[in-house]
Design a protein around this motif. Structure first.
Motif, short mmCIF file in Angstrom:
data_model
loop_
_atom_site.label_atom_id
_atom_site.label_comp_id
_atom_site.label_asym_id
_atom_site.label_seq_id
_atom_site.Cartn_x
_atom_site.Cartn_y
_atom_site.Cartn_z
N ILE A 114 -28.70 24.98 17.02
CA ILE A 114 -29.78 25.89 16.68
C ILE A 114 -29.29 26.95 15.69
N PRO A 115 -29.92 27.10 14.53
CA PRO A 115 -29.50 28.16 13.61
C PRO A 115 -29.94 29.52 14.14
N LEU A 116 -28.99 30.45 14.22
CA LEU A 116 -29.31 31.79 14.73
C LEU A 116 -29.51 32.79 13.61
N LEU A 117 -28.62 32.75 12.61
CA LEU A 117 -28.60 33.77 11.56
C LEU A 117 -28.28 33.16 10.22
N ILE A 118 -28.84 33.75 9.19
CA ILE A 118 -28.40 33.48 7.82
C ILE A 118 -28.36 34.82 7.08
N ASP A 119 -27.75 34.81 5.93
CA ASP A 119 -27.80 35.99 5.06
C ASP A 119 -29.16 36.01 4.37
N GLY A 120 -29.83 37.14 4.45
CA GLY A 120 -31.15 37.25 3.86
C GLY A 120 -31.17 37.83 2.47
N SER A 121 -29.99 38.06 1.88
CA SER A 121 -29.95 38.76 0.60
C SER A 121 -29.90 37.83 -0.61
N ALA A 223 -31.27 27.97 1.34
CA ALA A 223 -30.83 28.86 2.41
C ALA A 223 -29.31 28.76 2.55
N PRO A 224 -28.64 29.90 2.74
CA PRO A 224 -27.17 29.89 2.81
C PRO A 224 -26.64 29.40 4.15
N HIS A 225 -25.31 29.46 4.29
CA HIS A 225 -24.65 29.00 5.50
C HIS A 225 -25.18 29.73 6.74
N PRO A 226 -25.57 28.99 7.77
CA PRO A 226 -26.03 29.64 8.98
C PRO A 226 -24.93 29.78 10.03
N PHE A 227 -25.10 30.76 10.91
CA PHE A 227 -24.31 30.87 12.13
C PHE A 227 -25.14 30.21 13.20
N VAL A 228 -24.61 29.15 13.83
CA VAL A 228 -25.42 28.31 14.70
C VAL A 228 -24.87 28.28 16.12
N SER A 229 -25.70 27.80 17.04
CA SER A 229 -25.33 27.73 18.44
C SER A 229 -25.60 26.35 19.02
N ASN A 230 -24.67 25.89 19.84
CA ASN A 230 -24.90 24.70 20.64
C ASN A 230 -26.01 25.02 21.65
N PRO A 231 -26.95 24.11 21.88
CA PRO A 231 -28.05 24.43 22.81
C PRO A 231 -27.59 24.66 24.25
N ARG A 238 -27.26 33.71 23.38
CA ARG A 238 -27.63 33.53 21.97
C ARG A 238 -28.32 34.77 21.44
N LYS A 239 -29.22 35.33 22.24
CA LYS A 239 -29.95 36.53 21.82
C LYS A 239 -29.02 37.72 21.68
N ILE A 267 -30.20 37.98 8.99
CA ILE A 267 -31.57 37.92 9.49
C ILE A 267 -31.68 36.69 10.40
N PRO A 268 -32.59 36.71 11.36
CA PRO A 268 -32.78 35.53 12.21
C PRO A 268 -33.18 34.32 11.36
N SER A 269 -32.64 33.17 11.74
CA SER A 269 -32.94 31.93 11.02
C SER A 269 -33.94 31.09 11.79
N ASP A 270 -34.67 30.29 11.03
CA ASP A 270 -35.64 29.36 11.60
C ASP A 270 -35.40 28.00 10.97
N TYR A 271 -35.15 26.98 11.77
CA TYR A 271 -34.80 25.68 11.22
C TYR A 271 -35.90 25.13 10.31
N LYS A 272 -37.15 25.19 10.76
CA LYS A 272 -38.25 24.63 9.97
C LYS A 272 -38.33 25.30 8.60
N ARG A 273 -38.17 26.61 8.56
CA ARG A 273 -38.27 27.35 7.30
C ARG A 273 -37.04 27.15 6.42
N ASP A 274 -35.86 27.22 7.02
CA ASP A 274 -34.63 27.29 6.23
C ASP A 274 -33.98 25.95 5.94
N PHE A 275 -34.04 25.00 6.89
CA PHE A 275 -33.23 23.79 6.74
C PHE A 275 -34.00 22.47 6.76
N ALA A 276 -35.20 22.46 7.33
CA ALA A 276 -35.99 21.23 7.28
C ALA A 276 -36.23 20.76 5.84
#
Length: 292
Positions: A114-121, A223-231, A238-239, A267-276
């Protein structure tokens, strides 16, 4: 860069040692006892774009701060090479990881990361660099030439560039040099005519090296490199980790810690928005995995 010196650090917070695969493992304990049975220790793997010593020096102080804010304990694990990192990620080994964008696509399919964070800049772009005084002025002139890349599956620095060259009918001979830094330096000393990289890693090189390179080609931004979490990591953990990164960005000098690891504005990442959207690039045929 000054090498790691254990005597300068609190051993309760950072315990470095080498394991069989030559991974550098650092444990950030956030002031808690090393063998505390009341806390889980979550592993964090970092894609090795740069040398292990450089990555450790950048990530360890940030993760110490994240641990203190979130109340979590971490072990920082930096594999020796990108293929080793990929093998561990796709097997679901790390609890958290800092990955390239296409790693997240593959890891989502294999293990549900699960992507948690990406750089929003800023967006991530792939670049091809040549020596500043190189006679090569267009990517068409790379036809038939050997071109360096950090690894087969580096997203913008390899997969994306190789796919775009192929679409333009430009056939090159790829050579994989393990890190972005190795590719840049091989161009400067004349061992290779061009190398793939990304805007983020080139900007972090010393000005004396950047001045000797010229960007020949740049891809579209993603979208740049995300910081992700194993489910398997609990949602509450995670939060807390996500909130800690964002909190640090609002602290004095916090942006410096985050800038060092390519997440200056988390910023919080969203898979559908950032990586799909990456699933539509048809990059799978360029992926090379060591499944042994």
């Amino acid at each position: 860069m000054e090498p790691w010196n254990a005597s300068k650090h609190n051993s309760q917070k950072f315990i470095p040692h080498l394991i069989n695969s030559l991974e550098l493992v650092i444990a950030s304990i956030s002031g808690l006892p090393w063998r505390s049975k009341s806390k889980s220790i979550y592993s964090i793997a970092i894609v090795p774009q740069l040398s292990l010593s450089v990555l450790y020096s950048k990530w360890s102080p940030l993760l110490e701060r994240v641990g203190k804010i979130s109340g979590q304990c971490f072990s920082l694990e930096i594999p020796q090479t990108i293929p080793v990192f990929e093998k561990q990620l796709l097997s679901g080994v790390p609890d958290f990881a800092f990955v390239n964008p296409y790693h997240e696509v593959m890891a989502k399919r294999r293990q549900g990361y699960i992507p948690l964070l990406i750089d929003g800049s800023a967006k991530l772009t792939g670049i091809l660099v040549v020596k500043n005084d190189s006679p090569i002025q267009s990517i068409q002139e790379l036809q038939g030439k050997e071109v360096a890349f950090p690894a087969p599956n580096a997203f913008a620095a390899s997969l994306l560039i190789r796919a775009e060259l192929a679409k333009k009918g430009i056939q090159i001979r790829p050579k994989y040099l393990k890190t972005h830094a190795s590719g840049y330096r091989s161009v400067v000393i004349g061992d290779i005519v061009a190398s793939g990289g990304v805007n983020n890693t080139l900007m972090r090189e010393e000005s004396s090296l950047r001045e000797r390179l010229r960007v020949l080609y740049e891809t579209s931004g993603y979208a740049p490199h995300p910081f992700v979490s194993n489910p398997r990591v609990p949602l509450s953990v995670r939060k807390s980790v996500t909130a800690a990164f964002i909190s640090i960005s609002q602290e004095p000098n916090g942006e410096l810690l985050l800038e060092a690891v390519q997440i200056p504005k988390p910023i919080p990442s969203d898979y559908k928005r950032d990586f799909a959207p990456l699933e539509k690039l048809n990059l799978d045929k360029f992926v090379v995995l060591d499944e042994s």
